[in-house]
Write a protein that holds these residues in place. Structure first.
Motif, PDB file in Angstrom:
ATOM      1  N   UNK A 246      38.317 -10.302 -61.092  1.00  0.00           N
ATOM      2  CA  UNK A 246      39.352 -10.625 -62.088  1.00  0.00           C
ATOM      3  C   UNK A 246      39.778  -9.365 -62.826  1.00  0.00           C
ATOM      4  N   UNK A 247      41.022  -9.323 -63.272  1.00  0.00           N
ATOM      5  CA  UNK A 247      41.526  -8.107 -63.948  1.00  0.00           C
ATOM      6  C   UNK A 247      40.873  -7.889 -65.304  1.00  0.00           C
ATOM      7  N   UNK A 248      40.550  -6.626 -65.584  1.00  0.00           N
ATOM      8  CA  UNK A 248      40.078  -6.245 -66.915  1.00  0.00           C
ATOM      9  C   UNK A 248      41.278  -5.763 -67.716  1.00  0.00           C
ATOM     10  N   UNK A 249      41.306  -6.115 -68.973  1.00  0.00           N
ATOM     11  CA  UNK A 249      42.389  -5.724 -69.866  1.00  0.00           C
ATOM     12  C   UNK A 249      41.850  -4.753 -70.915  1.00  0.00           C
ATOM     13  N   UNK A 250      42.719  -4.167 -71.750  1.00  0.00           N
ATOM     14  CA  UNK A 250      42.239  -3.232 -72.785  1.00  0.00           C
ATOM     15  C   UNK A 250      41.178  -3.862 -73.681  1.00  0.00           C
ATOM     16  N   UNK A 251      40.265  -3.053 -74.165  1.00  0.00           N
ATOM     17  CA  UNK A 251      39.173  -3.528 -75.007  1.00  0.00           C
ATOM     18  C   UNK A 251      39.711  -3.885 -76.397  1.00  0.00           C
ATOM     19  N   UNK A 252      39.339  -5.049 -76.871  1.00  0.00           N
ATOM     20  CA  UNK A 252      39.761  -5.511 -78.198  1.00  0.00           C
ATOM     21  C   UNK A 252      38.743  -5.031 -79.219  1.00  0.00           C
TER      22      UNK A 252
ATOM     23  N   UNK B  76      33.552 -13.616 -63.454  1.00  0.00           N
ATOM     24  CA  UNK B  76      34.789 -12.839 -63.452  1.00  0.00           C
ATOM     25  C   UNK B  76      34.642 -11.573 -62.622  1.00  0.00           C
ATOM     26  N   UNK B  77      33.500 -10.918 -62.744  1.00  0.00           N
ATOM     27  CA  UNK B  77      33.274  -9.694 -61.966  1.00  0.00           C
ATOM     28  C   UNK B  77      33.218  -9.996 -60.477  1.00  0.00           C
TER      29      UNK B  77
ATOM     30  N   UNK C 151      45.384 -13.213 -67.834  1.00  0.00           N
ATOM     31  CA  UNK C 151      44.103 -13.522 -68.484  1.00  0.00           C
ATOM     32  C   UNK C 151      43.285 -14.363 -67.515  1.00  0.00           C
ATOM     33  N   UNK C 152      42.135 -13.896 -67.095  1.00  0.00           N
ATOM     34  CA  UNK C 152      41.362 -14.654 -66.094  1.00  0.00           C
ATOM     35  C   UNK C 152      40.611 -15.850 -66.667  1.00  0.00           C
ATOM     36  N   UNK C 153      40.600 -15.963 -68.002  1.00  0.00           N
ATOM     37  CA  UNK C 153      39.761 -16.963 -68.657  1.00  0.00           C
ATOM     38  C   UNK C 153      40.612 -17.901 -69.503  1.00  0.00           C
ATOM     39  N   UNK C 154      40.433 -19.191 -69.314  1.00  0.00           N
ATOM     40  CA  UNK C 154      40.981 -20.186 -70.244  1.00  0.00           C
ATOM     41  C   UNK C 154      39.877 -20.530 -71.228  1.00  0.00           C
TER      42      UNK C 154
END
Length: 770
Positions: A627-633, A622-623, A515-518
């Motif tokens: 940073x890694x993108x994860x599946x869309x929630x 992030x872009x 997760x790139x974001x805290x």
């Protein structure tokens, strides 16, 4: 008047909670210890495959016939490696018959290589506790107010019995026992209707108390005849009516009325030693560990912000911590003016102490579990109760999720996965575990895939729904058959296949979701019902990022002062193994901002700090950083709100990529014939449901797959004659493999033998044989 300290300023006493130690050696030891062997179940410290069972009153009445059948059939058809066992019955934890039953259960489970973690919660040992300390009961205090008529102000307040999962099936609810007026004041009423507490004067209240008690047979389990000795619940209701005379027309009567409950005082000095003694007894009975589930105060399902927990011990702790009188502050908590600084400070003190005490109890439980059962014990279960970040949870435990130490982060039902991922980063385990209830096996297996899609694994309960219409199939059966089927129907081929496949990535990586974001929300603002931030943790602002694939690990700002966050040698803000590209904050109060400033002061910080409302700035950061993108929630899925669908690619911190594809109608997963990228390396494959790969230094070093038929990439080429469940890991330059099969007596398939000489056979239940 002494000013109250904020939540963050007193959090350092909980530094123990940051010491959870998931042992990564278990991951590498698995390959060394099991090379050349056939094993039936994974070691718990590699991946807990946890089933939850309970003793019911009828189990004791029929000599454990149904319970033993349930164990036999579940062991034969499952991959479970551990049981968390609790009581839903009249015999209590310390009773000889319960200890004997647990001892027999442990012995039976150990024959199958299954570990047992026994619930040692004091709520299921209330009779024993009160026999020793009869006065240490939890009280609820209602703050009531009344305007006078001709100088006379009157009120009526009612205390009702309460229940939760720890009282169900026992002989007694958390029932009110008595009632009394603790304090009463006449308070001037301002023109705007608010109360001026600086004007309060004591008044005398004449009060009447009525107590009604009864046996509630409605709580007997479905299809189970009521045992006249055991199959009922004791319940009660306490009504207090009171009046005070001599009030002026511009005064309001404010009274604090309390009732003792048949529940252990959370602030009892004997509570923690009693818990330790229960755990020690069950170690002697053969349990592999103690268990704690949803610890906290008596449930408050509908907080009215005028009902509070109280006891002399609570008041003494409040006085020692803040130098103030809790009884004097309760009216301010319930009736103080909106936005009043003194009321806000008193609320902060009350909620701080709720958090501190419950976190201390949880920390002692964790440390006692480790001391009694060994450093590698699996500490179960979850601290989440109402399971969302909401007022019910605040009053129950102060939102202590991140301070209730577990090596494997655990949650239940609809706990937000972004919060549990944050807990996982703090505690260290590679995945989190979630308990969910479903009415059908199909819905359950969908959750198996969904949880895997966002970094979690399922804990298995019997089928259940609060909607009776969904359970008609089972309620129409005889009780014995119903109870067994609600557990064993989860062990159909599709369900167990899904369970066995989502665990395979645990064999090639002990890393966590990247997760790139805290994401840090104000703990103080969140629990302060006198201010604008009450119950607002920025859920929708975070969802706006999650829905675009930018995942955040959530933490309350109280974690800043706990040592949870570090700045590494390169300047990245970290929690555990996770480096954060960006930190987004929500509503931080001055003391919380100060704690963050202390953390980053003098550091050349690479992590960028934003307000959560600056979505554009966060995304751009992030872009730009790649940073890694994860599946869309999604806002709504069949697994619940705020989950990704089980169709996407999950990326872990170590570069492992996990491709998952399943839907509601395909419990084993859907066919995959694709290309997957890990650390810049492309791997082509054909599999079903799940394929995971990791590349390092330009070559493939690990794969895991369900029904694999082909994999092709730098350093690895494999074609299989028929689909196989496989995990492969390169250790010291040499391939090691796990072949997962329901026919373990068969030889390793020739293409696999040609690839490597180190193999472990992981046996699946026989009913999965193709």
């Amino acid at each position: 008047m002494k000013r109250l300290l904020p939540i963050t300023s007193l959090s350092l006493v909980f530094s123990l909670a940051a010491s959870a130690a998931y042992n990564p050696a278990a991951f590498t030891d698995f390959w060394r210890v099991n090379d050349g062997k056939t094993i039936r179940r994974l070691p718990v410290n590699v991946m807990p495959e946890n089933v939850f069972w309970s003793f019911g009153t009828r189990d004791f009445a029929d000599g454990m016939k149904t319970f033993n059948r349930l164990m036999d059939e579940s062991f034969a058809k499952s991959t479970y490696n551990c049981i968390t066992l609790t009581l839903r019955c009249n015999p209590e934890l310390g009773d000889a018959e319960t200890i004997a039953a647990a001892k027999a259960c442990c012995a039976r489970a150990h024959q199958e290589g299954v570990k047992v973690y026994m619930d040692t919660d004091p709520r299921i040992a209330r009779r024993e506790f009160f026999a020793k300390w009869p006065t240490e009961r939890q009280s609820l205090a209602n703050v009531v107010s009344a305007m006078p008529t001709n100088g006379l102000a009157s009120f009526t307040t009612t205390f009702l019995a309460k229940q939760d999962h720890m009282s169900w099936g026992s002989k007694s609810m958390y029932r009110p026992l008595n009632g009394k007026v603790l304090s009463a004041f006449a308070v001037k009423t301002r023109a705007d209707g608010s109360l001026d507490f600086s004007s309060k004067r004591p008044v005398e209240v004449k009060a009447d108390v009525s107590v009604a008690t009864w046996r509630d047979d409605r709580n007997a389990p479905q299809n189970q005849p009521v045992d006249p000795q055991k199959g009922y619940m004791e319940s009660s209701e306490v009504v207090v009516t009171g009046s005070a005379s001599g009030l002026a027309a511009d005064e309001t009567l404010v009274a604090t009325v309390a009732s003792e409950y048949y529940s252990i005082d959370v602030f009892s000095p004997h509570l923690i030693p009693f818990c330790r003694s229960l755990m020690a007894r069950y170690k002697e009975a053969g349990a592999d560990g103690g268990m704690r589930d949803e610890w906290g105060f008596i449930p408050n399902y509908s907080p009215d912000l005028r009902t509070f927990f109280w006891s002399p011990n609570f008041a003494a702790a409040y006085k020692a911590e803040f130098g103030r009188d809790l009884l004097a502050d309760l009216p301010l908590l319930g009736c103080g003016p909106k936005g009043d600084a003194e009321r806000s400070a008193a609320i902060g003190a009350y909620m701080k102490l709720t958090l501190k005490r419950n976190a201390a109890i949880e920390s002692d439980f964790y440390e006692t579990d480790k001391r009694l059962f060994g450093p590698d014990v699996y500490v179960a279960k979850h601290p989440t109760w109402y399971s969302s970040i909401c007022p019910q949870e605040f009053f129950h435990n102060g939102l202590d999720w991140w301070q209730a130490t577990r090596d494997w982060a655990q949650s239940d039902e609809v706990s937000p996965f972004y919060a549990v991922n944050g807990m996982a980063k703090k505690f260290g385990g590679p995945v989190w575990l979630n308990e969910g209830y479903t009415a059908t096996p199909e819905r359950n297996v969908y959750r198996v895939w969904t949880y895997a899609m966002c970094g979690g694994r399922q804990v298995y309960h019997g089928l259940y729904s609060g909607n009776p219409k969904e359970m008609v199939k089972y309620t129409a059966m005889p009780w014995e058959e119903s109870r067994v089927r609600k557990a064993t129907d989860l062990l159909a081929v599709g369900n167990v296949t899904a369970q066995s496949r989502v665990r395979l990535p645990n064999l090639i990586s002990n890393s966590q979701v990247d997760s790139p974001l805290a994401y840090v929300f104000s703990h103080e603002d969140l629990v302060d019902w006198s201010g604008p931030g009450w119950a607002d943790h920025g859920r929708m602002e975070l969802f706006a990022l999650l829905s675009r694939g930018w995942w955040g690990d959530a933490f309350p700002a109280s974690e800043f002062a706990l040592g949870t966050f570090k700045v590494d040698e390169e300047g990245w803000l970290c929690v555990g193994r996770q480096r954060y590209t960006a930190l987004a904050t929500h509503h931080l109060r001055p003391a919380e901002k100060a704690a963050l400033d202390v953390l980053v002061k003098g550091k050349s910080l690479k992590t960028k700090i934003f307000d959560i409302k600056d979505a554009a700035g966060i995304v751009a950061c992030l872009e730009q950083a790649g940073a890694p993108r994860q599946p869309l929630v999604k806002n709504s899925t069949k697994a619940g709100p705020f989950y990704p669908e089980p169709d996407g690619t999950l990326r872990l911190i170590d570069g492992t990529a996990i491709r998952i594809k399943a839907d509601f109608d395909h419990p084993c997963g859907l066919p995959l014939a694709e290309e997957l990228e890990s650390n810049g390396v492309k791997v082509s494959f054909a599999a079903e449901g799940l394929f995971a790969a990791r590349a390092e230094k330009g070559s493939v070093v690990a794969i895991a797959a369900g029904a694999l038929t082909k994999v092709e990439g730098p350093g690895l080429s494999l074609q299989l004659d028929k689909p196989e469940d496989v995990a492969l890991l390169k250790i010291d330059g040499e391939w090691h493999g796990v072949w997962q099969t329901a026919t373990p007596d068969a030889p390793i398939p020739a293409p696999l033998q040609a690839l490597c000489r180190h193999w472990t056979k992981l046996a699946l239940p026989a009913h999965l044989a193709r």
